[in-house]
Motif scaffolding. Structure first.
Motif, PDB file in Angstrom:
ATOM      1  N   GLY A 103       0.811  -1.214   0.000  1.00  0.00           N
ATOM      2  CA  GLY A 103       0.000   0.000   0.000  1.00  0.00           C
ATOM      3  C   GLY A 103       0.840   1.257   0.000  1.00  0.00           C
ATOM      4  O   GLY A 103       0.468   2.273  -0.601  1.00  0.00           O
ATOM      5  N   SER A 104       1.996   1.206   0.672  1.00  0.00           N
ATOM      6  CA  SER A 104       2.895   2.369   0.696  1.00  0.00           C
ATOM      7  C   SER A 104       3.530   2.600  -0.671  1.00  0.00           C
ATOM      8  O   SER A 104       3.694   3.742  -1.110  1.00  0.00           O
ATOM      9  CB  SER A 104       3.983   2.169   1.751  1.00  0.00           C
ATOM     10  N   VAL A 105       3.899   1.518  -1.360  1.00  0.00           N
ATOM     11  CA  VAL A 105       4.448   1.658  -2.714  1.00  0.00           C
ATOM     12  C   VAL A 105       3.438   2.347  -3.620  1.00  0.00           C
ATOM     13  O   VAL A 105       3.770   3.273  -4.380  1.00  0.00           O
ATOM     14  CB  VAL A 105       4.836   0.282  -3.296  1.00  0.00           C
ATOM     15  N   ALA A 106       2.172   1.906  -3.540  1.00  0.00           N
ATOM     16  CA  ALA A 106       1.131   2.482  -4.398  1.00  0.00           C
ATOM     17  C   ALA A 106       0.851   3.936  -4.052  1.00  0.00           C
ATOM     18  O   ALA A 106       0.671   4.776  -4.939  1.00  0.00           O
ATOM     19  CB  ALA A 106      -0.154   1.651  -4.283  1.00  0.00           C
ATOM     20  N   ALA A 107       0.802   4.243  -2.770  1.00  0.00           N
ATOM     21  CA  ALA A 107       0.476   5.609  -2.352  1.00  0.00           C
ATOM     22  C   ALA A 107       1.589   6.589  -2.686  1.00  0.00           C
ATOM     23  O   ALA A 107       1.337   7.711  -3.121  1.00  0.00           O
ATOM     24  CB  ALA A 107       0.181   5.632  -0.854  1.00  0.00           C
ATOM     25  N   ARG A 108       2.833   6.177  -2.493  1.00  0.00           N
ATOM     26  CA  ARG A 108       3.961   7.079  -2.743  1.00  0.00           C
ATOM     27  C   ARG A 108       4.346   7.138  -4.216  1.00  0.00           C
ATOM     28  O   ARG A 108       4.925   8.126  -4.673  1.00  0.00           O
ATOM     29  CB  ARG A 108       5.171   6.627  -1.939  1.00  0.00           C
ATOM     30  N   GLY A 109       4.080   6.049  -4.919  1.00  0.00           N
ATOM     31  CA  GLY A 109       4.546   5.963  -6.300  1.00  0.00           C
ATOM     32  C   GLY A 109       6.049   5.832  -6.374  1.00  0.00           C
ATOM     33  O   GLY A 109       6.672   6.221  -7.366  1.00  0.00           O
ATOM     34  N   GLU A 110       6.649   5.264  -5.324  1.00  0.00           N
ATOM     35  CA  GLU A 110       8.094   5.125  -5.237  1.00  0.00           C
ATOM     36  C   GLU A 110       8.450   3.728  -4.722  1.00  0.00           C
ATOM     37  O   GLU A 110       7.634   3.075  -4.051  1.00  0.00           O
ATOM     38  CB  GLU A 110       8.685   6.165  -4.273  1.00  0.00           C
ATOM     39  N   PRO A 111       9.686   3.258  -5.002  1.00  0.00           N
ATOM     40  CA  PRO A 111      10.107   1.948  -4.489  1.00  0.00           C
ATOM     41  C   PRO A 111      10.156   1.942  -2.959  1.00  0.00           C
ATOM     42  O   PRO A 111      10.426   2.958  -2.316  1.00  0.00           O
ATOM     43  CB  PRO A 111      11.507   1.761  -5.081  1.00  0.00           C
ATOM     44  N   VAL A 112       9.886   0.761  -2.398  1.00  0.00           N
ATOM     45  CA  VAL A 112       9.990   0.561  -0.955  1.00  0.00           C
ATOM     46  C   VAL A 112      10.749  -0.742  -0.722  1.00  0.00           C
ATOM     47  O   VAL A 112      10.441  -1.765  -1.352  1.00  0.00           O
ATOM     48  CB  VAL A 112       8.610   0.498  -0.277  1.00  0.00           C
ATOM     49  N   MET A 113      11.763  -0.710   0.177  1.00  0.00           N
ATOM     50  CA  MET A 113      12.542  -1.906   0.528  1.00  0.00           C
ATOM     51  C   MET A 113      12.385  -2.175   2.013  1.00  0.00           C
ATOM     52  O   MET A 113      12.439  -1.247   2.828  1.00  0.00           O
ATOM     53  CB  MET A 113      14.019  -1.699   0.196  1.00  0.00           C
ATOM     54  N   LEU A 114      12.203  -3.430   2.361  1.00  0.00           N
ATOM     55  CA  LEU A 114      12.168  -3.844   3.758  1.00  0.00           C
ATOM     56  C   LEU A 114      13.187  -4.960   3.948  1.00  0.00           C
ATOM     57  O   LEU A 114      13.104  -6.003   3.291  1.00  0.00           O
ATOM     58  CB  LEU A 114      10.777  -4.349   4.146  1.00  0.00           C
ATOM     59  N   ASP A 115      14.157  -4.737   4.862  1.00  0.00           N
ATOM     60  CA  ASP A 115      15.158  -5.762   5.140  1.00  0.00           C
ATOM     61  C   ASP A 115      14.593  -6.885   5.991  1.00  0.00           C
ATOM     62  O   ASP A 115      15.090  -8.015   5.956  1.00  0.00           O
ATOM     63  CB  ASP A 115      16.361  -5.142   5.852  1.00  0.00           C
ATOM     64  N   HIS A 116      13.545  -6.559   6.750  1.00  0.00           N
ATOM     65  CA  HIS A 116      12.960  -7.577   7.629  1.00  0.00           C
ATOM     66  C   HIS A 116      11.441  -7.425   7.619  1.00  0.00           C
ATOM     67  O   HIS A 116      10.905  -6.354   7.907  1.00  0.00           O
ATOM     68  CB  HIS A 116      13.495  -7.437   9.055  1.00  0.00           C
ATOM     69  N   VAL A 117      10.757  -8.507   7.274  1.00  0.00           N
ATOM     70  CA  VAL A 117       9.297  -8.506   7.183  1.00  0.00           C
ATOM     71  C   VAL A 117       8.702  -9.058   8.473  1.00  0.00           C
ATOM     72  O   VAL A 117       9.130 -10.110   8.965  1.00  0.00           O
ATOM     73  CB  VAL A 117       8.831  -9.358   5.985  1.00  0.00           C
ATOM     74  N   ASP A 118       7.710  -8.345   9.015  1.00  0.00           N
ATOM     75  CA  ASP A 118       6.922  -8.883  10.126  1.00  0.00           C
ATOM     76  C   ASP A 118       5.546  -8.224  10.112  1.00  0.00           C
ATOM     77  O   ASP A 118       5.255  -7.403   9.241  1.00  0.00           O
ATOM     78  CB  ASP A 118       7.622  -8.694  11.477  1.00  0.00           C
ATOM     79  N   HIS A 119       4.720  -8.557  11.085  1.00  0.00           N
ATOM     80  CA  HIS A 119       3.338  -8.074  11.085  1.00  0.00           C
ATOM     81  C   HIS A 119       3.236  -6.568  11.301  1.00  0.00           C
ATOM     82  O   HIS A 119       2.171  -5.981  11.085  1.00  0.00           O
ATOM     83  CB  HIS A 119       2.531  -8.801  12.166  1.00  0.00           C
ATOM     84  N   THR A 120       4.331  -5.915  11.701  1.00  0.00           N
ATOM     85  CA  THR A 120       4.276  -4.465  11.920  1.00  0.00           C
ATOM     86  C   THR A 120       4.438  -3.666  10.630  1.00  0.00           C
ATOM     87  O   THR A 120       4.065  -2.485  10.584  1.00  0.00           O
ATOM     88  CB  THR A 120       5.375  -4.025  12.910  1.00  0.00           C
ATOM     89  N   LEU A 129       3.316   1.864 -13.503  1.00  0.00           N
ATOM     90  CA  LEU A 129       2.815   3.174 -13.906  1.00  0.00           C
ATOM     91  C   LEU A 129       2.195   3.150 -15.292  1.00  0.00           C
ATOM     92  O   LEU A 129       2.666   2.442 -16.185  1.00  0.00           O
ATOM     93  CB  LEU A 129       3.942   4.201 -13.875  1.00  0.00           C
ATOM     94  N   ASN A 130       1.137   3.937 -15.448  1.00  0.00           N
ATOM     95  CA  ASN A 130       0.598   4.274 -16.763  1.00  0.00           C
ATOM     96  C   ASN A 130       0.727   5.783 -16.882  1.00  0.00           C
ATOM     97  O   ASN A 130      -0.125   6.529 -16.413  1.00  0.00           O
ATOM     98  CB  ASN A 130      -0.858   3.829 -16.888  1.00  0.00           C
ATOM     99  N   GLY A 131       1.827   6.233 -17.502  1.00  0.00           N
ATOM    100  CA  GLY A 131       2.148   7.655 -17.452  1.00  0.00           C
ATOM    101  C   GLY A 131       2.602   7.994 -16.039  1.00  0.00           C
ATOM    102  O   GLY A 131       3.569   7.445 -15.538  1.00  0.00           O
ATOM    103  N   THR A 132       1.861   8.895 -15.398  1.00  0.00           N
ATOM    104  CA  THR A 132       2.172   9.240 -14.010  1.00  0.00           C
ATOM    105  C   THR A 132       1.227   8.566 -13.024  1.00  0.00           C
ATOM    106  O   THR A 132       1.382   8.711 -11.814  1.00  0.00           O
ATOM    107  CB  THR A 132       2.081  10.773 -13.815  1.00  0.00           C
ATOM    108  N   GLN A 133       0.249   7.825 -13.538  1.00  0.00           N
ATOM    109  CA  GLN A 133      -0.740   7.175 -12.679  1.00  0.00           C
ATOM    110  C   GLN A 133      -0.255   5.804 -12.231  1.00  0.00           C
ATOM    111  O   GLN A 133       0.180   4.980 -13.029  1.00  0.00           O
ATOM    112  CB  GLN A 133      -2.071   7.025 -13.425  1.00  0.00           C
ATOM    113  N   VAL A 134      -0.344   5.551 -10.931  1.00  0.00           N
ATOM    114  CA  VAL A 134       0.000   4.237 -10.392  1.00  0.00           C
ATOM    115  C   VAL A 134      -1.157   3.286 -10.645  1.00  0.00           C
ATOM    116  O   VAL A 134      -2.286   3.535 -10.207  1.00  0.00           O
ATOM    117  CB  VAL A 134       0.301   4.308  -8.882  1.00  0.00           C
TER     118      VAL A 134
END
Length: 421
Positions: free
Chosen positions: A100-117, A138-143
């Motif tokens: 959801g953060s990737v979609a909202a920001r329109g930018e890459p997101v990396m997580l070194d450790h995945v958990d429920h938080t 992206l389609n143009g500038t639209q995510v």
């Protein structure tokens, strides 16, 4: 390939990767632009892209989630290593969690450790995914979605990994747009065909015919026609045009057509029917604009009452008389302005005369004024069997080039004293 080479060159110039290693990376990058992929269907292409992406980035999982029509949720659409996401119809809110953060920001997101938080999708945790990288599609500038990969062992993704995944996301975005366009058109065509039968129902004393042709440029849209018998013995017929094209316009068209039929059972006044229909559009379709013309005919007397919501005037043709436009003053289109006043016009449709209704796709062209197209139609029409009128109109206006917009026409011929045409 230019984008691929730019990534490879940047890696080499940075000194982080030796030439031999970069050449191997380039070879692997070329797998996502393999010409053989173009031979696959869209669904198979997405699946194959994800498999190759896992290999390219040495990842254990890969998935594509698309933004739903409301723009508020991501829907799992394709996966490799996370097939449960698709099977279970996973939906995630835009703006929350990893994807959801990737979609909202329109930018890459990396997580070194995945958990429920930091992730909302429990499948990532139960699958044992430790590290993830996601990029927007992206389609143009639209995510339009999110592409993410994950590993079952700790991994710190690099900027090179981000650029590689972006390349895959670009390819996946093109394939997704093609898929959505194909599904949209197929659904719209099916809806149009189900709502607009090839021939309106038979009515004693009337010869009727209709045509519907999708636009050459926009495809199926919101043009429609209808004709039905009322409990009073009168005949209602209508034509209209919902602004826009594709599945959305076709769906709204279906709602408007059904609502008009319902209101026609409550009142014989066309202006009242359109007033109620406009109220419905204003409340339930607030972003919609549509034109419509509704008429009620008494087949025994020929009395005809019409009301227009911004629609083009019908053509009336009588025996031994030149065709003419009916002087029905158009009120505002449906959805244009709340509580807009509406009026009805009464005329007579003598035995042997004909009425021709149409949408603007038939007469409107960028190369000429709209009024000129209407005049060409009027001049071409004479009173004839309904099928002949439709054929004549289409031949006169669509002979040299296909219409850009979709076209709907409805011809009504009042036969001699109710005898068969």
């Amino acid at each position: 390939m230019d984008a691929v080479r730019r990534v490879e060159d940047a890696m080499v110039m940075s000194g982080d990767v030796p030439r031999a290693g970069s050449e191997e990376k380039l070879r692997r990058l070329q797998t996502i632009t393999d010409a053989a992929l173009s031979q696959l269907g869209v669904e198979d292409l997405l699946d194959e892209l994800l498999v190759r992406t896992r290999d390219l980035l040495r990842a254990d999982t890969a998935a594509i989630l698309l933004v739903d029509p409301t723009g508020t949720e991501l829907v799992a659409t394709a996966a490799s290593g996370l097939e449960q996401e698709v099977r279970q119809g996973v939906r995630l809110p835009v703006g929350r969690g990893f994807a959801g953060s990737v979609a909202a920001r329109g930018e890459p997101v990396m997580l070194d450790h995945v958990d429920h938080t930091n992730v909302l999708n429990p499948i990532l945790v139960t699958r044992g995914v430790v590290s993830v990288l996601g990029v927007p599609m992206l389609n143009g500038t639209q995510v339009i979605g999110v592409l993410h990969v994950g590993t079952l062992t700790p991994r710190r993704f690099t900027q090179d990994d981000v650029e590689l995944l972006r390349l895959v996301a670009d390819r996946a975005s093109l394939a997704t747009q093609a898929r959505l366009s194909r599904l949209d058109r197929a659904a719209a065509v099916a809806l149009q065909r189900s709502l607009l039968p090839a021939r309106p129902q038979a009515v004693p004393g009337l010869d009727v015919a209709a045509r519907y042709v999708p636009g050459a440029a926009v495809g199926v849209g919101g043009d429609w026609y209808d004709l039905f018998a009322l409990p009073s013995g009168q005949i209602g017929f209508a034509i209209g045009d919902v602004a826009g094209n594709g599945l959305r316009a076709a769906v709204v068209m279906g709602r408007i057509r059904s609502a008009l039929r319902a209101y026609a059972l409550e009142t014989d006044d066309p202006a009242d029917v359109l007033t109620r229909l406009d109220r419905k559009v204003q409340l339930f379709e607030p972003d919609v604009m549509a034109t419509a013309l509704y008429a009620v005919l008494d087949p025994s007397t020929g009395d005809l009452t019409l009301s227009s919501a911004g629609h083009l005037p019908p053509v009336l043709t009588e025996r031994d008389e030149p065709s003419r436009l009916i002087a029905v003053a158009p009120d505002l289109p449906l959805g244009a302005y709340r509580n807009a006043p509406r009026h009805s016009t009464r005329i007579s449709l003598p035995p042997g005369s004909c009425l021709f209704l149409y949408t603007d796709g038939l007469v409107e062209r960028r190369t000429r004024p709209l009024d000129d197209g209407v005049e060409l139609l009027r001049a071409a029409l004479t009173c004839a069997p309904a099928d002949t009128m439709c054929t004549t109109a289409m031949a006169a206006l669509l002979d040299e080039a296909a219409a850009v917009d979709d076209v709907a026409v409805l011809a009504v011929h009042r036969t001699e004293e109710g005898s068969a045409a």
